[in-house]
Design a protein around this motif. Sequence first.
Motif, PDB file in Angstrom:
ATOM      1  N   LYS A  38     -18.670  43.562   3.860  1.00  0.00           N
ATOM      2  CA  LYS A  38     -17.122  43.524   3.147  1.00  0.00           C
ATOM      3  C   LYS A  38     -15.650  44.462   3.802  1.00  0.00           C
ATOM      4  N   THR A  74     -23.741  41.172  -6.295  1.00  0.00           N
ATOM      5  CA  THR A  74     -22.527  39.707  -5.993  1.00  0.00           C
ATOM      6  C   THR A  74     -23.195  38.905  -5.792  1.00  0.00           C
ATOM      7  N   THR A  85     -21.226  48.353   4.368  1.00  0.00           N
ATOM      8  CA  THR A  85     -20.763  47.530   4.455  1.00  0.00           C
ATOM      9  C   THR A  85     -19.977  46.244   5.210  1.00  0.00           C
ATOM     10  N   ASP A  93     -23.179  44.734  -1.529  1.00  0.00           N
ATOM     11  CA  ASP A  93     -23.212  43.663  -2.075  1.00  0.00           C
ATOM     12  C   ASP A  93     -25.148  43.733  -2.138  1.00  0.00           C
TER      13      ASP A  93
END
Length: 217
Positions: A107, A16, A105, A10
């Motif tokens: 995420k 994002t 990440t 990101d």
Amino acid sequence: MLTAALFDFDGTLVDTTEMIFQSMRHATTSVLGRDDIPREELLANVGQPLPRQMEILDAEKAELLLESYRAHHEENHDDLIREFPGIAESLQRLRDAGVKVAVVTSKRRRSVEMALEALPSLDLVVDRFVTLEDTTEHKPNPEPLLRGLELVGDVPKENAVYVGDSPFDVQAARAAGLRSVAVSWGAFSEDTLRQAEPDHLVPDIDSAVDVLLGGEL
């Protein structure tokens, strides 16, 4: 000699930031009844796992915030995600030079998969992915970065670098014993990144790859 480049996702490889902000705004408005939290505060902890970001906002309502954020994120994902120009081509430059490329990440894997479905060119130029589910500890802890090095072939730390857009990325690189390249096209300002003391601070992906391949690290 650089043999592995690890990248945040990101704000580094995919644009994002606006999506994150809007989902944050939706969550804090619907759950906390607050629409006055500054953008900078809502984005201040991007780079850490999302549950941790919600705990920082409101520990007692973290789960509700997380549910609200994820609902908005999934509903609006494809409309709000954007591609940074030149990313796939620049990562291919690294691969052509024999550098292994991995994403590390905070995420969730499902969210990464959604991003790759929307921007499929990235999946073709990344060798491995380390996501939230792959480690017990998370950035700024070094465990995810060390896991990334294992996945690309146990690359020695001195032959690797971590590239990211947040102070937590710089901190994680330092904790892992890797060199760091901070990028200023993500969620954080150059001043904020400079305070984290990365080894390099660059304004665009071409400059990042030039640093990685130019022997400046």
